[in-house]
Design an enzyme around this catalytic site. Structure first.
Site, PDB file in Angstrom:
ATOM      1  N   TYR A 270     114.417  44.960  13.029  1.00 34.16           N
ATOM      2  CA  TYR A 270     114.575  44.735  14.467  1.00 34.16           C
ATOM      3  C   TYR A 270     113.997  45.866  15.321  1.00 34.16           C
ATOM      4  O   TYR A 270     114.002  45.783  16.543  1.00 34.16           O
ATOM      5  CB  TYR A 270     116.048  44.531  14.828  1.00 34.16           C
ATOM      6  CG  TYR A 270     116.698  43.308  14.207  1.00 34.16           C
ATOM      7  CD1 TYR A 270     115.938  42.291  13.621  1.00 34.16           C
ATOM      8  CD2 TYR A 270     118.074  43.161  14.223  1.00 34.16           C
ATOM      9  CE1 TYR A 270     116.535  41.186  13.052  1.00 34.16           C
ATOM     10  CE2 TYR A 270     118.683  42.040  13.657  1.00 34.16           C
ATOM     11  CZ  TYR A 270     117.910  41.060  13.063  1.00 34.16           C
ATOM     12  OH  TYR A 270     118.518  39.954  12.507  1.00 34.16           O
TER      13      TYR A 270
ATOM     14  N   LYS B  63     116.814  45.150  -0.629  1.00 34.47           N
ATOM     15  CA  LYS B  63     115.956  44.387  -1.553  1.00 34.47           C
ATOM     16  C   LYS B  63     114.986  45.405  -2.161  1.00 34.47           C
ATOM     17  O   LYS B  63     113.760  45.292  -2.021  1.00 34.47           O
ATOM     18  CB  LYS B  63     115.199  43.286  -0.805  1.00 34.47           C
ATOM     19  CG  LYS B  63     116.038  42.090  -0.435  1.00 34.47           C
ATOM     20  CD  LYS B  63     116.528  41.270  -1.616  1.00 34.47           C
ATOM     21  CE  LYS B  63     115.459  40.349  -2.162  1.00 34.47           C
ATOM     22  NZ  LYS B  63     115.983  39.554  -3.312  1.00 34.47           N
TER      23      LYS B  63
ATOM     24  N   ASP C 296     120.473  39.133  -1.358  1.00 35.70           N
ATOM     25  CA  ASP C 296     120.777  37.738  -1.725  1.00 35.70           C
ATOM     26  C   ASP C 296     122.018  37.682  -2.616  1.00 35.70           C
ATOM     27  O   ASP C 296     122.928  36.886  -2.395  1.00 35.70           O
ATOM     28  CB  ASP C 296     119.570  37.057  -2.392  1.00 35.70           C
ATOM     29  CG  ASP C 296     118.923  37.912  -3.479  1.00 35.70           C
ATOM     30  OD1 ASP C 296     119.210  39.131  -3.549  1.00 35.70           O
ATOM     31  OD2 ASP C 296     118.122  37.373  -4.266  1.00 35.70           O
TER      32      ASP C 296
ATOM     33  N   ASP D 125     123.081  42.370   9.837  1.00 40.58           N
ATOM     34  CA  ASP D 125     123.354  41.332  10.833  1.00 40.58           C
ATOM     35  C   ASP D 125     123.794  40.045  10.129  1.00 40.58           C
ATOM     36  O   ASP D 125     124.810  39.426  10.473  1.00 40.58           O
ATOM     37  CB  ASP D 125     122.053  41.093  11.626  1.00 40.58           C
ATOM     38  CG  ASP D 125     122.250  40.189  12.824  1.00 40.58           C
ATOM     39  OD1 ASP D 125     123.404  39.915  13.183  1.00 40.58           O
ATOM     40  OD2 ASP D 125     121.236  39.752  13.405  1.00 40.58           O
TER      41      ASP D 125
ATOM     42  N   ASP E 128     128.016  38.343   9.530  1.00 40.05           N
ATOM     43  CA  ASP E 128     128.501  37.029   9.973  1.00 40.05           C
ATOM     44  C   ASP E 128     129.144  36.273   8.806  1.00 40.05           C
ATOM     45  O   ASP E 128     130.171  35.603   8.973  1.00 40.05           O
ATOM     46  CB  ASP E 128     127.356  36.188  10.570  1.00 40.05           C
ATOM     47  CG  ASP E 128     127.127  36.507  12.049  1.00 40.05           C
ATOM     48  OD1 ASP E 128     127.535  37.605  12.485  1.00 40.05           O
ATOM     49  OD2 ASP E 128     126.546  35.686  12.776  1.00 40.05           O
TER      50      ASP E 128
END
Ligand code: ATP
Length: 360
Positions: free
Chosen positions: A137, A192, A224, A248, A252
Site C-alpha cells: 500500500y 510469502k 495463505d 489488512d 478481517d
C-alpha cells in the site's frame, strides 16, 4: 489533575453514531479527564469543501494527545482515479503522523458466538500487528497506469520499517501472557518468503529483531497457510506481525472469528501519535438508523485509554479501560444489550446506555 485532549473525527455513515456512543461511555468511565475536540473531515466534508482532511483538522490531530475516529466513506464519492475519498482521511493521518503499527486485537468476549465451533468466550485472544506505512500500500496514489494497457504498484519493504514494527510486536508479546494453547510468548511472522524477495527480506529482518528478544518464540506462517490456521487453531497465536496488505486481509478474517467487524477494535500507533477506530467502515447500508454496534469503537476507546495510560504513566486511565472492558463483558455476557450484528436487537444508543449503567 491532568486532562487529555482527544481529537475526534466522527466522519460519515455510522461514524457519528458510534463515535457519540463511545464518547458517552468514555465520559462515564473517565469523568472530565478527557476533552473531546470535534473536527471536520471525511467524504461528506469533501463534497462540501473539496477537502477530505482540512489542514486545521490535521493540525488539531497532530497536537492532541490521541485521535478517535468513527468511520469515513460515502459510496460513489471517489477521486478521479477511482479510489475512495473516505479512506483517505485516516490514510493521510497514518502517513503524515507515521502511525506504523496497526494493532488489531482478535479477542472472543463472553456472550459472543464465534462461527468456529469449539471456541467460546475467552477462547480466542491474540493480536495482529499490521505494518501500516509501507508494503504494497506504500505506492497508493503513485502506481503506474500506462496507456490504459497495464498498471503496476510497487511492494516496498525497508529495513527501518520492518525493524520498528517487528520491535513493536516483540515488545507487545513480552507484555502479554503468551498464547492460550500453551502459554508461550510467540511472534508469528506472516509473509510469502517462499515467493518474493521482499517478503524473504521482511522475514530476515524479523529474525534479526528476534535476536534481541530471545525470551519470545519466533514462528513463521505463509499468508495463505495462516488463513487455515487462524480458523483451525486460533488459540496457538499470541502476536502475529504482517506486511501491510496481508495484515489488512488476515485481520478481517480474525475479526470474523471473534464476532465480526462490529466488535473489532483497532489502534494505529506511532512513536508520537496514535489513532483509534473500529475495524469496520462507514456501513452506509445501516447509517442513520441507530442500528450499528458501537462495540468496535468503544473497545478502540479502551485501547486508546491503555495507550495514554502507558505513555503518561497515568493509572487512572488504565483503571477506566479495565472498567469499560468489564462492563462490555457484563452487557454482552448477560445479554443485557446485544447489538443486532451479534444476534440481539439493541440499538446503538441502547448499547451505550447499558454500558454506562454497568459502569455506574
Ligand atoms: P470499508 O471498505 O471502509 O472497510 P466496507 O463497505 O467494506 O467498508 P463496512 O462499512 O465495514 O465495510 O460494512 C460491511 C458490512 O458490515 C455492512 O453490511 C455493514 O452494515 C456491517 N457493519 C459494519 N460495521 C458495523 C457495525 N458497527 N455494526 C453493525 N454492522 C456493521
Amino acid at each position: 489533575m491532568r486532562k487529555y485532549s482527544i481529537a475526534t473525527l466522527e466522519g460519515d455513515g455510522i461514524g457519528p453514531e458510534v463515535a457519540q456512543a463511545t464518547i458517552r461511555v468514555l465520559r462515564e468511565a473517565c469523568g472530565d479527564m478527557l476533552d473531546f475536540q470535534m473536527l471536520e473531515g471525511g467524504a461528506g466534508h469533501y463534497q462540501k469543501s473539496g477537502e477530505c482532511l482540512p489542514e486545521d483538522s490535521f493540525t488539531a490531530c497532530r497536537d492532541a494527545d490521541a485521535i478517535l475516529h468513527g468511520a469515513a466513506g460515502i459510496p460513489g464519492v471517489v477521486y478521479p482515479d477511482g479510489t475512495e475519498v473516505g479512506n483517505d482521511l485516516h490514510l493521510r493521518l497514518r502517513f503524515r503522523l507515521d502511525l506504523y503499527a496497526n494493532v488489531r486485537p482478535i479477542k472472543l468476549l463472553p456472550g459472543v458466538t464465534s462461527p468456529l465451533r469449539g471456541f467460546e468466550g475467552g477462547g480466542i485472544d491474540y493480536v495482529i500487528i499490521r505494518e501500516n506505512t509501507e508494503g504494497l500500500y506504500a505506492s497508493r496514489g503513485a502506481g503506474v497506469l500506462l496507456r490504459g494497457e497495464m498498471a503496476s504498484d510497487t511492494l516496498v519493504v525497508t529495513r527501518k520499517g520492518t525493524e520498528r514494527v517487528a520491535e513493536f510486536a516483540f515488545n507487545l508479546a513480552r507484555q502479554r501472557n503468551g498464547a492460550l494453547r500453551d502459554g508461550k510468548r510467540r511472534v508469528t511472522v506472516c509473509d510469502k518468503a517462499n515467493i518474493l524477495r521482499t517478503y524473504a527480506f521482511f522475514r530476515q529482518v524479523c529474525d534479526e529483531v528476534h535476536a534481541r528478544h530471545p525470551d519470545v518464540e519466533i514462528d513463521y506462517a505463509y499468508a495463505d497457510a495462516i488463513t487455515v490456521h487462524m480458523v483451525k487453531r486460533p488459540d496457538f497465536y499470541d502476536v502475529i506481525v504482517a506486511e501491510n496488505m496481508f495484515g489488512d486481509i488476515i485481520s478481517d478474517l480474525g475479526a470474523a472469528t471473534a464476532g465480526g467487524m462490529g466488535i473489532s477494535p483497532s489502534g494505529e500507533i506511532g512513536d508520537h501519535h496514535a489513532l483509534f477506530q473500529g475495524a469496520h467502515g462507514s456501513a452506509p447500508d445501516i447509517a442513520g438508523q441507530d442500528a450499528a454496534s458501537p462495540m468496535a469503537t468503544v473497545l478502540s476507546g479502551v485501547m486508546m485509554l491503555r495507550w495514554l495510560a502507558q505513555r503518561h504513566g497515568d493509572a487512572r486511565l488504565g483503571e477506566a479501560a479495565d472498567r469499560i472492558e468489564k462492563a462490555s463483558e457484563t452487557v454482552l455476557g448477560r445479554g443485557i444489550a446485544v447489538p443486532r450484528d451479534l444476534g440481539g436487537d439493541a440499538r446503538c444508543s441502547e448499547v451505550a446506555t447499558a454500558l454506562c449503567r454497568a459502569l455506574a
